[in-house]
Design an enzyme around this catalytic site. Structure first.
Site, short mmCIF file in Angstrom:
data_model
loop_
_atom_site.label_atom_id
_atom_site.label_comp_id
_atom_site.label_asym_id
_atom_site.label_seq_id
_atom_site.Cartn_x
_atom_site.Cartn_y
_atom_site.Cartn_z
N LYS A 146 0.87 -1.18 0.00
CA LYS A 146 0.00 0.00 0.00
C LYS A 146 0.91 1.23 0.00
O LYS A 146 1.73 1.39 0.91
CB LYS A 146 -0.89 0.02 1.24
CG LYS A 146 -2.09 -0.88 1.16
CD LYS A 146 -3.03 -0.63 2.33
CE LYS A 146 -4.21 -1.57 2.30
NZ LYS A 146 -5.06 -1.43 3.51
N ARG A 244 -7.77 -9.06 4.33
CA ARG A 244 -6.79 -8.02 4.69
C ARG A 244 -7.40 -6.95 5.58
O ARG A 244 -6.69 -6.29 6.35
CB ARG A 244 -6.18 -7.40 3.42
CG ARG A 244 -5.05 -6.44 3.73
CD ARG A 244 -4.20 -6.10 2.52
NE ARG A 244 -3.18 -5.13 2.86
CZ ARG A 244 -2.18 -4.77 2.09
NH1 ARG A 244 -2.03 -5.32 0.91
NH2 ARG A 244 -1.30 -3.87 2.49
P1 NAD Z 1 7.10 8.60 10.25
O1 NAD Z 1 7.57 8.06 8.99
O2 NAD Z 1 6.62 10.01 10.25
O3 NAD Z 1 8.25 8.45 11.35
C1 NAD Z 1 8.03 8.95 12.65
C2 NAD Z 1 9.14 9.90 13.08
O4 NAD Z 1 10.30 9.15 13.41
C3 NAD Z 1 9.56 10.89 12.01
O5 NAD Z 1 9.86 12.12 12.63
C4 NAD Z 1 10.85 10.27 11.46
O6 NAD Z 1 11.71 11.23 10.91
C5 NAD Z 1 11.44 9.67 12.71
N1 NAD Z 1 12.30 8.51 12.50
C6 NAD Z 1 12.07 7.45 11.69
N2 NAD Z 1 12.98 6.50 11.90
C7 NAD Z 1 13.83 6.96 12.82
C8 NAD Z 1 14.97 6.41 13.48
N3 NAD Z 1 15.36 5.15 13.27
N4 NAD Z 1 15.62 7.18 14.37
C9 NAD Z 1 15.18 8.42 14.66
N5 NAD Z 1 14.09 8.98 14.12
C10 NAD Z 1 13.42 8.26 13.22
O7 NAD Z 1 5.90 7.74 10.88
P2 NAD Z 1 5.59 6.19 10.97
O8 NAD Z 1 4.88 6.03 12.25
O9 NAD Z 1 6.76 5.36 10.67
O10 NAD Z 1 4.57 5.98 9.77
C11 NAD Z 1 3.31 6.61 9.74
C12 NAD Z 1 2.84 6.65 8.31
O11 NAD Z 1 2.72 5.31 7.84
C13 NAD Z 1 1.49 7.30 8.13
O12 NAD Z 1 1.56 8.19 7.05
C14 NAD Z 1 0.56 6.15 7.80
O13 NAD Z 1 -0.49 6.52 6.95
C15 NAD Z 1 1.50 5.19 7.11
N6 NAD Z 1 1.10 3.79 7.16
C16 NAD Z 1 1.09 3.09 5.99
C17 NAD Z 1 0.75 1.75 5.99
C18 NAD Z 1 0.82 0.98 4.72
O14 NAD Z 1 0.38 -0.18 4.69
N7 NAD Z 1 1.34 1.54 3.67
C19 NAD Z 1 0.42 1.10 7.19
C20 NAD Z 1 0.44 1.85 8.36
C21 NAD Z 1 0.79 3.19 8.34
N1 GLY Z 2 -1.85 -1.43 7.26
C1 GLY Z 2 -2.97 -2.14 6.74
C2 GLY Z 2 -2.67 -2.88 5.50
O1 GLY Z 2 -1.55 -2.95 5.06
O2 GLY Z 2 -3.57 -3.41 4.93
#
Ligand code: NAD
Ligand code: GLY
Length: 364
Positions: A146, A244
């Site tokens: 996704k 899913r």
């Molecule tokens: P993010 O990518 O914003 O990371 C969170 C914070 O941590 C950011 O400030 C980043 O710069 C920092 N960071 C990342 N790795 C680090 C590290 N190792 N050391 C220090 N700082 C670090 O947020 P997230 O929680 O990883 O992801 C949230 C996003 O994921 C949302 O946009 C959500 O919609 C998406 N998401 C997508 C799916 C999917 O299936 N594609 C599933 C769940 C969430």
């Molecule tokens: N995070 C939900 C999905 O990948 O379907």
């Protein structure tokens, strides 16, 4: 380097491996080489992750035979936009990336989602690789294809299913991740236990100290298990035609909680509260024993995740927020409710009053 684990994601011609192991970030040239050798790569990262890890990964891409260019965008959900995707594509053109080139995502879910989306649309689709650096990205967003970006009108409203060619996961990245971000990822880990793996749930209950102390060996084990579970679900239902959807447990409530809190609550915090609401709804509908709902709540509390709404929250507003969920079909809210630890059901047709009551029961 510690043990390397290979988890296959079986999707026919779109199949790929998740390769996980402590220390792999500095030692993955052999895994990267088949995909990147002799090709250009755009290494996408954000302004927090880039300064810590981009040089190391750039060196690894070079060792694997690629010419790589680093593109960094400002960290944060507010930059998960079409504008950033456009800048990535323009940068790719400027550096001569062609249809044989790749995008490599080095970061959390924001970076992975926009890297994958840019890869899906650049020259009508090029390959990409995920290197997740948050717990959430490691156990959830980097696997399953996704991809997307946000619109001013709402989160993740545009996107594409676009599977990576490889996911490289090094639990050592957690040493620099703020603990708040780790807790948010843990909400997703607890989710896997509730929806499909009672032994995983029990293992989390028995290892609270390791979870709170971020014991890397233990995290390596639970990340690998969550990836196996996600791979299984995605292989069975890549496009979310049915199964899913169980991965959305707690998310319809949780997204509304995030929205109504004006995003003062993080995604993982919303999901934790949302899982409590879903369990409460199931208890009230006679689908779940109260003792099981309490068990879930206790685990979340022990890993310092919120289970109730802050004072003053309006249950009706949360319900209205849930109705904006993009997973709603024909005006019907499909909700995932637990039946026991390790088993959930996708159910629609709950009365609004029942949903609002479950929300009310999770108010402080
Ligand atoms: P993010 O990518 O914003 O990371 C969170 C914070 O941590 C950011 O400030 C980043 O710069 C920092 N960071 C990342 N790795 C680090 C590290 N190792 N050391 C220090 N700082 C670090 O947020 P997230 O929680 O990883 O992801 C949230 C996003 O994921 C949302 O946009 C959500 O919609 C998406 N998401 C997508 C799916 C999917 O299936 N594609 C599933 C769940 C969430
Ligand atoms: N995070 C939900 C999905 O990948 O379907």
């Amino acid at each position: 380097m510690n043990k390397i684990i290979k988890i296959p994601v079986g999707l026919g011609e779109r199949s790929y491996d998740i390769i996980a192991g402590q220390g792999i970030l500095g030692n993955a040239a052999e895994y990267l080489s088949p995909f990147v050798k002799g090709r250009k790569c755009l290494l996408l990262t954000d302004s927090n992750v880039g300064p810590i890890y981009a040089k190391k990964v750039h060196q690894m891409l070079t060792a694997a035979g690629s010419e790589a260019f680093i593109f960094s965008f400002p960290a944060g959900e507010e930059h998960k936009t079409l504008k950033t995707v456009g800048s990535i594509c323009s940068y790719a053109v400027k550096h001569g990336l062609d249809r044989s080139s790749l995008i490599v995502a080095l970061g959390g879910g924001v970076c992975g989602d926009i890297a994958g989306f840019a890869a899906a649309i650049y020259m009508r689709g090029i390959n990409f690789i995920q290197i997740p650096t948050t717990l959430l990205a490691a156990v959830d967003s980097s696997v399953g294809g996704k991809t997307g970006a946000d619109l001013p009108e709402g989160k993740n409203l545009i996107g594409a299913f676009w599977q990576p060619k490889l996911v490289l996961m090094d639990p050592e990245v957690l040493t620099t991740l703020p603990f708040k971000e780790i807790r948010c990822g843990l909400a997703e880990v607890v989710k896997y236990g509730v929806i499909m793996d009672a032994p995983l749930f029990a293992k989390l209950e028995q290892n609270i100290d390791k979870l709170n102390a971020v014991d890397l060996q233990f995290y390596a084990e639970i990340i690998a298990r969550c990836c196996e579970l996600k791979a299984k679900v995605v292989a069975a239902d890549e496009r979310e035609g049915g199964l899913r959807a169980i991965l959305n447990y707690g998310h319809t409530f949780g997204h509304a909680v995030e929205l109504v809190s004006n995003f003062t609550l993080a995604h993982g915090e919303g999901v934790a509260i949302g899982m409590n609401m879903a369990a409460e709804l199931a208890v009230q509908a006679g689908l779940l024993d109260l003792a099981v709902a309490v068990r879930q709540r206790k685990l979340l509390e022990k890993i310092v995740l919120p289970c109730t709404l802050p004072p003053g929250a309006d249950p009706e507003k949360i319900y209205a927020g849930m109705l904006k969920d993009k997973k709603k079909v024909g005006g019907n809210l499909n909700l995932i409710v637990p039946l026991e630890i390790g088993k959930v059901e996708i159910k629609s047709g709950f009365e609004p009053a029942a949903i609002i009551n479950a929300i009310r029961c999770c108010c402080e």
